[in-house]
Motif scaffolding. Structure first.
Motif, short mmCIF file in Angstrom:
data_model
loop_
_atom_site.label_atom_id
_atom_site.label_comp_id
_atom_site.label_asym_id
_atom_site.label_seq_id
_atom_site.Cartn_x
_atom_site.Cartn_y
_atom_site.Cartn_z
N ASP A 1 0.83 -1.20 0.00
CA ASP A 1 0.00 0.00 0.00
C ASP A 1 0.87 1.25 0.00
N ILE A 2 1.94 1.23 0.76
CA ILE A 2 2.84 2.38 0.86
C ILE A 2 3.50 2.62 -0.49
N LEU A 3 3.94 1.57 -1.14
CA LEU A 3 4.58 1.70 -2.45
C LEU A 3 3.58 2.15 -3.51
N LYS A 4 2.32 1.72 -3.42
CA LYS A 4 1.29 2.18 -4.35
C LYS A 4 1.03 3.67 -4.16
N ALA A 5 1.05 4.12 -2.92
CA ALA A 5 0.87 5.56 -2.67
C ALA A 5 2.01 6.34 -3.30
N ALA A 6 3.24 5.85 -3.18
CA ALA A 6 4.40 6.52 -3.79
C ALA A 6 4.21 6.61 -5.30
N GLU A 7 3.76 5.52 -5.89
CA GLU A 7 3.55 5.48 -7.33
C GLU A 7 2.46 6.48 -7.75
N SER A 8 1.37 6.54 -7.01
CA SER A 8 0.28 7.46 -7.38
C SER A 8 0.71 8.91 -7.22
N TRP A 9 1.50 9.24 -6.18
CA TRP A 9 2.01 10.60 -6.03
C TRP A 9 2.92 10.96 -7.20
N ALA A 10 3.79 10.04 -7.58
CA ALA A 10 4.72 10.30 -8.69
C ALA A 10 3.96 10.49 -10.01
N GLU A 11 2.86 9.77 -10.18
CA GLU A 11 2.07 9.87 -11.41
C GLU A 11 1.43 11.25 -11.58
N VAL A 12 1.21 11.97 -10.48
CA VAL A 12 0.63 13.32 -10.57
C VAL A 12 1.73 14.38 -10.42
N ASP A 13 2.95 13.98 -10.73
CA ASP A 13 4.11 14.88 -10.75
C ASP A 13 4.46 15.49 -9.41
N LYS A 14 4.21 14.77 -8.34
CA LYS A 14 4.70 15.21 -7.04
C LYS A 14 6.08 14.58 -6.85
N GLY A 15 7.01 15.34 -6.26
CA GLY A 15 8.29 14.76 -5.90
C GLY A 15 8.08 13.76 -4.78
N VAL A 16 8.75 12.61 -4.86
CA VAL A 16 8.55 11.53 -3.89
C VAL A 16 9.90 10.92 -3.53
N ALA A 17 10.05 10.59 -2.25
CA ALA A 17 11.23 9.86 -1.80
C ALA A 17 10.78 8.62 -1.02
N LEU A 18 11.56 7.57 -1.13
CA LEU A 18 11.30 6.32 -0.44
C LEU A 18 12.44 6.06 0.53
N ALA A 19 12.10 5.85 1.79
CA ALA A 19 13.08 5.48 2.81
C ALA A 19 12.86 4.02 3.17
N THR A 20 13.95 3.26 3.22
CA THR A 20 13.88 1.83 3.51
C THR A 20 14.89 1.46 4.59
N VAL A 21 14.43 0.75 5.62
CA VAL A 21 15.35 0.23 6.63
C VAL A 21 16.13 -0.89 5.96
N ILE A 22 17.45 -0.73 5.87
CA ILE A 22 18.24 -1.76 5.18
C ILE A 22 19.02 -2.62 6.16
N GLU A 23 19.17 -2.16 7.40
CA GLU A 23 19.93 -2.95 8.37
C GLU A 23 19.55 -2.52 9.78
N THR A 24 19.50 -3.48 10.69
CA THR A 24 19.25 -3.19 12.11
C THR A 24 20.26 -3.94 12.96
N TRP A 25 20.55 -3.38 14.13
CA TRP A 25 21.41 -4.04 15.11
C TRP A 25 20.72 -3.92 16.45
N GLY A 26 20.74 -4.99 17.22
CA GLY A 26 20.12 -4.96 18.55
C GLY A 26 18.63 -4.73 18.45
N SER A 27 18.09 -4.06 19.44
CA SER A 27 16.67 -3.78 19.50
C SER A 27 16.35 -2.62 18.57
N ALA A 28 15.45 -2.85 17.62
CA ALA A 28 15.05 -1.81 16.68
C ALA A 28 13.53 -1.83 16.54
N PRO A 29 12.91 -0.66 16.41
CA PRO A 29 11.45 -0.59 16.36
C PRO A 29 10.82 -1.24 15.13
#
Length: 107
Positions: free
Chosen positions: A7-35
């Protein structure tokens, strides 16, 4: 409510389709306790609207701010958040873990 990564990625796609600037942040690594686990996403548009989560609290706000800069510049960023005695009062993770988040512009 948009609580699945698809759903989050679909929202990004729909924003981009209407020419809004969009950025995607992705957790790529965690150590220890992470939310949130690796693979968690947060998407931000140029208006500052965001969906999803990479951590919560102060970290989320910092990621949104960085994402807005990425939208403007087009340059991706690697962010790292954690907690240490000397930085306990700045943005970090009170749970004692660390996360690495990659932020990129969606084109």
């Amino acid at each position: 409510m948009l609580d699945r990564d698809e759903d989050i990625l679909k929202a990004a796609e729909s924003w981009a389709e209407v020419d809004k600037g969009v950025a995607l942040a992705t957790v790529i690594e965690t150590w220890g306790s992470a939310p949130r686990p690796a693979g968690s996403n947060l998407v931000v548009n140029e208006d500052g609207t965001f969906l999803g989560s990479v951590s919560g609290g102060c970290v989320e706000g910092a990621v949104v701010t960085e994402a807005l800069d990425v939208i403007s510049s087009g340059a991706p960023r690697m962010l790292e958040f954690g907690v240490a005695d000397e930085t306990a009062w700045t943005v970090g993770l009170s749970c004692g873990g660390r996360i690495r988040v990659f932020v990129e512009k969606v084109v």
